[in-house]
Design an enzyme around this catalytic site. Structure first.
Site, PDB file in Angstrom:
ATOM      1  N   GLY A  57       0.838  -1.197   0.000  1.00 55.75           N
ATOM      2  CA  GLY A  57       0.000   0.000   0.000  1.00 55.75           C
ATOM      3  C   GLY A  57       0.868   1.240   0.000  1.00 55.75           C
ATOM      4  N   CYS A  84       5.303  -6.144   1.491  1.00 54.69           N
ATOM      5  CA  CYS A  84       5.700  -4.734   1.477  1.00 54.69           C
ATOM      6  C   CYS A  84       5.029  -3.977   2.639  1.00 54.69           C
ATOM      7  CB  CYS A  84       5.382  -4.131   0.111  1.00 54.69           C
ATOM      8  SG  CYS A  84       6.192  -2.566  -0.135  1.00 54.69           S
ATOM      9  N   TYR A  85       4.057  -3.112   2.348  1.00 54.44           N
ATOM     10  CA  TYR A  85       3.374  -2.406   3.443  1.00 54.44           C
ATOM     11  C   TYR A  85       2.778  -3.421   4.431  1.00 54.44           C
ATOM     12  CZ  TYR A  85       0.194   0.788   5.818  1.00 54.44           C
ATOM     13  OH  TYR A  85      -0.469   1.526   6.772  1.00 54.44           O
ATOM     14  N   HIS A 174       7.917  -7.506  -3.825  1.00 57.25           N
ATOM     15  CA  HIS A 174       6.642  -7.972  -4.398  1.00 57.25           C
ATOM     16  C   HIS A 174       6.819  -9.303  -5.139  1.00 57.25           C
ATOM     17  CE1 HIS A 174       4.206  -4.425  -3.537  1.00 57.25           C
ATOM     18  NE2 HIS A 174       5.334  -3.748  -3.653  1.00 57.25           N
ATOM     19  N   GLU A 176       4.560 -11.011  -6.429  1.00 57.11           N
ATOM     20  CA  GLU A 176       3.502 -11.173  -7.437  1.00 57.11           C
ATOM     21  C   GLU A 176       3.868 -10.598  -8.810  1.00 57.11           C
ATOM     22  OE1 GLU A 176       3.545  -9.263  -4.809  1.00 57.11           O
ATOM     23  OE2 GLU A 176       2.389  -7.433  -4.994  1.00 57.11           O
ATOM     24  N   GLY A 229     -26.173  -4.260 -21.473  1.00 53.63           N
ATOM     25  CA  GLY A 229     -25.734  -4.795 -22.766  1.00 53.63           C
ATOM     26  C   GLY A 229     -24.304  -5.310 -22.671  1.00 53.63           C
ATOM     27  N   VAL A 231     -20.836  -7.319 -20.995  1.00 53.14           N
ATOM     28  CA  VAL A 231     -20.588  -8.722 -20.657  1.00 53.14           C
ATOM     29  C   VAL A 231     -20.935  -9.036 -19.190  1.00 53.14           C
ATOM     30  CG1 VAL A 231     -18.827 -10.545 -20.586  1.00 53.14           C
ATOM     31  CG2 VAL A 231     -18.677  -8.753 -22.304  1.00 53.14           C
ATOM     32  N   ASP A 232     -20.459  -8.183 -18.275  1.00 53.09           N
ATOM     33  CA  ASP A 232     -20.589  -8.524 -16.860  1.00 53.09           C
ATOM     34  C   ASP A 232     -22.046  -8.581 -16.399  1.00 53.09           C
ATOM     35  OD1 ASP A 232     -17.879  -8.360 -17.056  1.00 53.09           O
ATOM     36  OD2 ASP A 232     -17.717  -6.396 -16.104  1.00 53.09           O
ATOM     37  N   SER A 233     -22.819  -7.548 -16.758  1.00 55.48           N
ATOM     38  CA  SER A 233     -24.208  -7.573 -16.295  1.00 55.48           C
ATOM     39  C   SER A 233     -24.982  -8.698 -16.987  1.00 55.48           C
ATOM     40  CB  SER A 233     -24.900  -6.213 -16.485  1.00 55.48           C
ATOM     41  OG  SER A 233     -25.040  -5.904 -17.841  1.00 55.48           O
ATOM     42  N   LYS A 371     -12.077 -10.878 -15.680  1.00 56.33           N
ATOM     43  CA  LYS A 371     -12.840 -10.707 -16.916  1.00 56.33           C
ATOM     44  C   LYS A 371     -12.783 -11.947 -17.820  1.00 56.33           C
ATOM     45  CE  LYS A 371     -15.099  -7.620 -19.395  1.00 56.33           C
ATOM     46  NZ  LYS A 371     -16.040  -6.634 -18.831  1.00 56.33           N
TER      47      LYS A 371
END
Ligand code: XMP
Length: 515
Positions: A57, A84-85, A174, A176, A229, A231-233, A371
């Site tokens: 952070g 880290c943080y 990090h 990651e 309209g 993708v997610d919804s 996604k």
């Protein structure tokens, strides 16, 4: 059905890399849940975590208003990894000292294993010296009781710590990011050797479990959903429909800012999926309120407010509704507010504030999916490619592509040009490979000549970009012959346009949209 009870909890303290931690774990088929730093120990416990990761952070733990976590979280009894943080916070909360250094260290640094032994995280397979990505101002200078330093930098800064007794681990770097050598190995050691995860998460099990859990949560009540309209919804609606059938009632608000024939096409798709959707044409209202507005942020605010008003009015008509379904996905969760009081609203489709206002409970089934996983899920539940491969389209629609004031006439001009550009890209087989391709209408007139007459008309911009995640983007090199065809067609077929230009700017320094 196998219950999905193996969670690693990632506590987000505001690092730009938090999402990457989740991504790395998912690549190891380990399920994680990202929660905000202010979550209580009770909430963390409710997930029965196998392990906890505290992210990096931007704060300094010594600042009075720095982000901190409920100290009880450290006592839950499962392994904790501070990155880290997160390592500095863990140090401070367990009695060590963190020194605020005036010199920030950012970049790839070599570290050396300390103590002359191979610790459990920096295992035997890692060489004694390796390169890591550091991004910090503060350093751990006094270790809490029970901890040992397991590596240091060349300048002698402590770069990793462990308390094997309590299963606490800290990394100043990090693991990651790809710049850190053996980063995956370190995360792998934490989740498999220390947390004893089994690494058997998969999307098909997730679908079955989620459908069952939606069924039991919703019971006999109703769920309201605003469809856009996108993708997610759409995927969340189809998933919930599988669980509760027509107890799901959707509302599709046409704000008049969609592309050519889009509202009709989207409604047709929803009908073919068997969803119960109410179509609300609010385009006149939006156009009226946007009249004369040229400032992009003001446009966004007006659209956001109107969308909520229209949606609320429609949703209130649905008797027995207790739930509001939202297509929030993992990246949205991370983008949500970190500091106290910060808002969650990302775009107007994230109908922020509505659940409390209308006394609705929030249903966000895609909250812990990325996604690409949402798209895979769409395939698993047999949704058509037209929906799941749809390109991102901004919530405020053409309003942020129609620069200057918005009128029906200018929107129609933009729609016609935009349709030609996309049609030619599709015809040439290039559209699928491009992240986003669209036209922008400029409020700039220039002189032209058509036949024997002089014209004085507006200009249209062709914008096409390639991107992985929209955070950065590269302008797409489209074949000049295609651009030439598009340009000729637009000038010949679209009234009000006499000049076509190509945007050759990447992001940064530009953004994808022009407003
Ligand atoms: P920019 O223009 O910031 O866009 O480079 C990044 C991505 O976000 C989309 N975008 C939006 N989406 N509401 C949305 O839902 C908005 O206000 C908005 N503005 C930009 C944009 O299309 C691109 O994919």
């Amino acid at each position: 059905m196998k219950p999905l009870n193996e969670n690693i909890i990632i506590i987000n303290c505001g690092s730009q890399f938090t999402q990457l931690i989740a991504r790395r774990l998912r690549e190891m088929r380990v399920h994680s849940v990202i929660i905000n730093w202010d979550a209580s120990a009770e909430k963390v416990k409710s997930y029965s975590p196998k392990g906890i990761i505290i992210s990096g952070g931007p704060d300094s733990v010594n600042d009075p208003d720095a982000v901190t976590i409920d100290p009880e979280i450290l006592g839950i009894g499962c392994p904790v990894l501070g990155i880290c943080y997160g390592m500095q916070l863990m140090t401070k909360l367990t009695g060590g000292t963190v020194r605020t250094s005036p010199r920030r260290e950012y970049g790839v640094t070599e570290i050396q294993k300390a103590g002359g032994y191979n610790s459990s995280l920096l295992g035997e397979n890692i060489p004694s010296k390796f390169k890591v990505l550091m991004s910090h101002g503060d350093n751990v200078c006094e270790l809490p009781e029970g901890f040992t330093a397991t590596s240091t930098t060349e300048r002698g800064v402590i770069s990793s710590i462990e308390d094997k007794e309590r299963n606490y681990f800290g990394l100043q770097f990090h693991p990651e990011v790809i710049h850190t050598e053996h980063g995956n190995y370190i995360l792998h050691s934490f989740v498999f050797n220390i947390c004893k995860c089994s690494g058997d998460w998969n999307l098909s099990d997730w679908v079955n479990n989620t459908i069952e859990s939606i069924k039991s949560s919703v019971g006999n009540s109703k769920v309201v959903c605003g469809l856009s309209g996108g993708v997610d919804s759409s995927v969340s609606a189809v998933l919930v429909h599988k669980a509760v059938g027509d107890k799901l009632q959707c509302v599709f608000v046409n704000h008049g800012l969609m592309r050519l024939n889009e509202p009709e096409a989207v409604m047709k798709e929803y009908e073919s999926l068997g969803l119960n959707v109410k179509y609300v044409d609010a385009s006149d209202l939006f156009l009226k309120e946007l009249e004369g507005v040229t400032d992009p942020e003001q446009k966004r605010k007006i659209i956001g407010r109107l969308f909520i008003d229209v949606f609320e009015r429609e949703a209130k008509k649905i008797e027995g509704a207790e739930w509001l379904l939202q297509g929030t996905i993992y990246p949205d969760v991370i983008e949500s507010g970190l500091k106290k009081g910060a808002a969650l609203i990302k775009s107007h489709h994230n109908v922020g504030g509505l659940p409390e206002k209308m006394n609705l409970k929030l249903l966000e089934p895609l909250r812990d999916l990325f996604k690409d996983e949402v798209r895979k899920l769409g395939k698993i539940i047999n949704m058509p490619d037209e929906i799941i491969e749809r390109k991102p389209f901004p919530g405020p629609g053409l309003a942020v592509r129609c620069l200057g004031s918005i009128t029906k006439e200018r929107l129609d001009t933009l729609r016609a040009a935009d349709a030609i550009f996309r049609e030619e890209l599709k015809n040439s087989g290039h559209y699928g490979g491009i992240w986003q391709a669209f036209c922008v209408l400029l409020p700039v007139r220039s002189v032209g000549v058509m036949g024997d007459s002089r014209t004085y008309s507006e200009a249209v911009v062709l914008r096409a970009v390639n991107s992985q995640d929209a955070m950065t983007a590269e302008w797409t090199r489209i074949d000049y012959d295609i651009i030439d065809k598009v340009s000729k067609r637009i000038c010949n077929e679209v009234q009000g346009i006499n000049r076509v230009v190509l945007d050759v700017t990447s992001k940064p320094p530009a953004t994808i949209e022009w407003e």
